[in-house]
Scaffold this motif. Structure first.
Motif, short mmCIF file in Angstrom:
data_model
loop_
_atom_site.label_atom_id
_atom_site.label_comp_id
_atom_site.label_asym_id
_atom_site.label_seq_id
_atom_site.Cartn_x
_atom_site.Cartn_y
_atom_site.Cartn_z
N TYR A 409 2.90 5.52 6.16
CA TYR A 409 2.32 5.19 4.87
C TYR A 409 0.80 5.29 4.93
CZ TYR A 409 6.90 3.17 3.88
OH TYR A 409 8.24 2.97 3.70
N ALA A 410 0.22 5.65 3.78
CA ALA A 410 -1.22 5.53 3.62
C ALA A 410 -1.57 4.07 3.33
CB ALA A 410 -1.70 6.44 2.49
N ASP A 411 -2.85 3.74 3.39
CA ASP A 411 -3.28 2.35 3.22
C ASP A 411 -3.15 1.93 1.76
OD1 ASP A 411 -4.38 -0.13 3.61
OD2 ASP A 411 -5.94 0.60 4.94
N ALA A 412 -2.54 0.76 1.53
CA ALA A 412 -2.32 0.26 0.17
C ALA A 412 -3.23 -0.92 -0.17
CB ALA A 412 -0.86 -0.15 0.00
N GLU A 413 -4.29 -1.11 0.61
CA GLU A 413 -5.17 -2.25 0.35
C GLU A 413 -5.88 -2.14 -0.99
OE1 GLU A 413 -7.90 -3.28 3.36
OE2 GLU A 413 -6.38 -4.17 4.67
N VAL A 414 -6.17 -0.92 -1.43
CA VAL A 414 -6.84 -0.73 -2.72
C VAL A 414 -6.02 -1.36 -3.84
CG1 VAL A 414 -7.63 0.99 -4.40
CG2 VAL A 414 -8.01 1.38 -1.96
N LEU A 415 -4.73 -1.09 -3.83
CA LEU A 415 -3.84 -1.66 -4.86
C LEU A 415 -3.74 -3.17 -4.72
CD1 LEU A 415 -1.83 -1.19 -7.17
CD2 LEU A 415 -0.06 -0.84 -5.45
N ALA A 416 -3.67 -3.67 -3.50
CA ALA A 416 -3.53 -5.12 -3.29
C ALA A 416 -4.76 -5.87 -3.80
CB ALA A 416 -3.31 -5.41 -1.80
N TYR A 417 -5.96 -5.37 -3.51
CA TYR A 417 -7.16 -6.02 -4.02
C TYR A 417 -7.25 -5.94 -5.54
CZ TYR A 417 -8.91 -6.06 0.81
OH TYR A 417 -9.07 -6.27 2.15
N ALA A 418 -6.88 -4.78 -6.11
CA ALA A 418 -6.90 -4.64 -7.57
C ALA A 418 -5.95 -5.62 -8.23
CB ALA A 418 -6.54 -3.20 -7.95
N CYS A 419 -4.80 -5.85 -7.61
CA CYS A 419 -3.83 -6.81 -8.17
C CYS A 419 -4.39 -8.23 -8.13
CB CYS A 419 -2.52 -6.74 -7.40
SG CYS A 419 -1.63 -5.20 -7.70
#
Length: 817
Positions: A409-419
């Motif tokens: 998987y690619a990093d999903a931290e961008v989505l987690a912080y946006a949420c």
């Protein structure tokens, strides 16, 4: 390949047969298939189609993937509508048609686009199926609009699909079972196209994006049809389309992370929130007569996030970035309208989204499936930034390199912080305590703050970010529970004490995360600490002691910190260098926080990785590698400095000496005269295997080039030697020469059975780790004492994976020989 194609086409044929029977029996007084039964069967077939499409996705069969996922989403919403009709939920005149038309309009156009691209790319079978389903949907729309159109035309189209799909699936099954000795005419198309399909597409191609764009068309069609007068009202019957689109788009968000497309995956996560929120608003009139209101701060924050994401997506593809600006306008339109989805402004933007999504669907589908490409502006921003001294795009093999080990998987931290931003700003408008459901907070908090953050935490865990994943998952659970209880009408005075106890438990867990974040970064410390302020506001609200304005201040602080982390994650994943740094650890410990830049993690399945490990060992490095048992720490025999480093890095005990590994007895062939015939034959019979033989030390050691490193291996009297039964390990030894081996853990600790544990136990004391996931065995090798083998006796220092009886049997066979 044939099997998954056959499963997908058989699923389409089966569903088409069911629908053909249903439409042929419509004029009858009693239908042959009950609506509820038909709905359940369509839901089962939709899951089968999704499975077949996803399984075929690695084969570059983008058109087959899109067709399967599109029909799967179509039948999922369609089946739910049949269930609602069977349960008498849609019993008013015209309700079923009002519920059905938005989905039919969408899939008529979407499948027509798939058919056009299929004919252009010479995928005739798939194009015929797509065009037949599109025509059947168009006939069904005509049937809903006028009773003069009969249902026979719809049934006829579905029979065509059933026959075409069934024939091709049967041909592929026969070809598969007969090992290509029996091939029906026309069913060898996939075989002819295989060499073309397996050609690699352009880097970073996301084959799942087309289906996500079609789902954007679906949700926009529900509200756009109401504005254009195609449907008479907005009601519960259209919820299945919206929520089916939301669920499928969440799945595509995950699959996009598998495709290493961070920006598109984040955008799909964003748009799925709007679909769940729209469905919630259509459900809301069931329990309240008035229409819900919307938290304006949330929508303003959402539009800002969309703008930032659009800017970064423009660097990859200007067309995709411009497309996201339509959703910026949508969020602004919702913020300006008190009734949100029910007013004409947002519905007008929905029409624009429908048209833009259709154009983007055609563009993406053609560019992925065809050899020629439509211009989408890719590379324009790259050429522009090539002249910049400050901003340089990140590229290369380490673009999606995980923190620890390797990940799919690619990093999903961008989505987690946006949420986190979305969930916090959704709560700045508390609403009426007597009617908590009146304000649309539940979908924003539960879906954005809960479900999507849970997704981000799961991906972070897969990438080796243990602390970050634990925090995301903990916060996701907190948002879900608090959102459902406080804003779902489940929260009241009798439950205040129990809610307070649960919140205190969450605060204790979060306190531990705050402490651990001291060793991670300044930004993470502020992020976890500001969520502690949120938890305090939850606690004060539960015991009815919340000061005026405290909750607003806490959510604003947490939202702003989360927004900085969102920007930092975007910048650092897009550009080289730390444009917006997360900061250094507040507390710096030796061996913590420095290994990420020094210790390489390379996948063992790649020959280039093995070669790189070999180069590191030749240059005096130490590495953790997989074996036929557990992971070990190795160094090259001819590098005494590396052997000494390995000896010191794991605090080697005197009673647990290091051993010697070779890849073949040919490496000992020059010294064969120094071994007794019985010992040589025993080594030849026992290896390769997880059996280490302790043999007398002698002049044969000099033939392996150990030189000064010999003092660190074995004891003054003996040395343990082995040929491992592992192709990767023996190939590495062939490239490097004999290696010195010790277990990849500090002396006295348990054996290391996963590549992540190598780094966790030895920190930055190793130069690289060859990653192969969990060990094939959790037990170490068997160590046999062969120092007195000429007298016919052997001993056992350790009985490991090979039992004592099997070793004695080998010795007996050698003695008889």
């Amino acid at each position: 390949e044939s099997l998954h194609s056959s499963i997908g086409l058989l699923g389409i044929s089966s569903g088409s047969l069911l629908l053909a029977v249903h439409f042929y029996s419509l004029p009858r007084a009693a239908p042959l298939i009950l609506s509820t039964t038909l709905g359940v069967l369509l839901l089962l077939l939709s899951s089968l189609l999704a499975y077949a499409g996803i399984c075929r996705s690695p084969r570059n069969s983008s058109l087959f993937l899109t067709l399967c996922l599109t029909i799967s989403a179509f039948w999922c919403g369609y089946g739910a509508l049949f269930i609602l009709e069977g349960r008498r939920v849609l019993n008013a005149a015209g309700d079923f048609c009002n519920a059905l038309v938005p989905g039919l309009v969408t899939f008529t156009l979407a499948l027509l686009l798939i058919a056009v691209v299929g004919f252009l790319c010479r995928e005739v079978i798939l194009a015929l199926i797509a065009s037949a389903v599109s025509l059947a949907s168009a006939h069904e729309v005509a049937t809903c609009s006028s009773s003069s159109f009969g249902s026979s035309a719809v049934a006829c189209n579905y029979m065509v699909i059933c026959l075409v799909g069934g024939y091709f699936a049967l041909g592929r099954i026969l070809c598969f079972l007969s090992k290509e000795r029996v091939v029906l005419p026309g069913t060898g198309l996939a075989k002819k196209k295989t060499s073309e399909q397996l050609q690699p597409t352009s880097g970073g191609t996301n084959r799942f994006a087309v289906t996500a764009l079609i789902l954007n068309m679906l949700s926009a069609s529900v509200f756009g049809c109401r504005l254009l007068g195609i449907t008479g009202k907005l009601f519960i019957g259209q919820v299945p389309w919206l929520w089916a689109a939301g669920v499928y788009q969440l799945g595509i968000c995950i699959l996009s992370y598998r495709a290493m497309d961070v920006l598109m995956a984040t955008s799909f996560g964003f748009t799925s929130i709007l679909k769940f929120a729209g469905g919630y608003c259509l459900l809301y009139p069931i329990w309240q007569p008035e229409e819900p209101s919307f938290p304006t701060p949330f929508l303003v924050a959402f539009s800002i996030l969309f703008v930032v994401l659009a800017l970064f997506l423009t660097l990859k593809s200007p067309v995709d970035g411009l497309y996201l600006l339509v959703y910026v306008a949508y969020c602004i339109a919702l913020a300006c309208c008190p009734k949100g989805f029910f007013e004409g402004g947002p519905q007008g933007v929905d029409v624009a989204i429908f048209v833009a999504s259709a154009l983007m669907t055609l563009l993406h589908l053609y560019n992925v499936a065809a050899s020629a490409k439509m211009p989408a502006g890719r590379g324009a921003a790259k050429a522009l930034l090539a002249r910049s001294r400050w901003l340089k795009l990140r590229e290369g093999a380490d673009l999606h390199a995980p923190y620890l080990g390797y990940s799919k998987y690619a990093d999903a931290e961008v989505l987690a912080y946006a949420c986190s931003v979305l969930a916090s700003f959704a709560m700045t408008r508390t609403g009426d305590p007597q009617a908590p459901l009146a304000t649309v907070v539940i979908p924003w908090v539960v879906v954005a703050g809960g479900i999507l953050k849970l997704l981000g935490g799961s991906v972070a865990f897969a990438r080796g970010k243990t602390l970050e994943s634990s925090a995301f998952i903990l916060y996701a659970v907190m948002w879900i529970i608090w959102g459902l209880s406080r804003y779902g009408g489940l929260y009241g005075t009798p439950r205040s004490f129990h809610a307070a106890v649960g919140i205190v438990a969450f605060m204790l867990f979060n306190g531990f995360i705050v402490f651990c974040s001291l060793f991670l970064s300044i930004a993470w410390f502020l992020y976890s600490l500001s969520f502690l302020l949120i938890s305090v506001s939850f606690l004060l609200d539960a015991i009815h002691a919340l000061p005026a304005g405290y909750d607003i201040a806490a959510t604003l602080i947490f939202g702003l910190v989360s927004f900085y982390c969102f920007l930092s994650a975007l910048f650092n994943s897009t550009f080289e260098g730390s444009c917006l740094p997360m900061g250094r650890p507040i507390v710096q410990l030796s061996g913590v926080g420095t290994g990420t830049t020094k210790c390489l993690h390379l996948p063992a399945r790649k020959a280039s990785s093995v070669k790189r490990i070999a180069d590191i060992l030749k240059n005096g490095g130490t590495c953790g590698i997989p074996t036929d048992t557990v992971y070990v720490l190795v160094a090259a025999c001819h590098r005494p400095d590396a052997v000494e480093k390995a000896h010191q890095s794991k605090r080697q005990a005197q009673d647990r000496p290091m051993s010697l590994w070779i890849s073949s007895l040919k490496q000992l062939e020059p010294a064969k005269h120094l071994f007794t015939p019985l010992l040589w034959d025993f080594m030849e019979a026992a290896w390769p295997s997880p059996i280490s033989l302790v043999i007398p030390r002698g002049d044969w050691v000099d033939f392996l080039g150990m030189k000064d490193s010999a003092k660190y291996v074995g004891t003054p009297q003996s040395i343990a030697i082995r040929i491992p039964d592992c192709s990767v390990t023996t190939h590495l030894i062939d490239m490097v020469g004999p290696i010195v081996v010790t277990s990849a853990n500090p002396t006295g600790e348990a054996d290391t059975t996963h590549h992540n544990q190598v780094y966790a136990k030895l920190g930055d004391k190793v130069d690289a780790v060859l990653c192969d996931g969990p060990s094939p065995e959790n037990i170490a090798s068997t160590v046999v004492d062969c120092t007195k083998i000429d007298s016919g006796n052997i001993g056992f220092f350790r009985v490991g994976i090979i039992p004592k009886a099997q070793v004695l049997q080998i010795l007996e066979q050698v003695q008889k020989k």
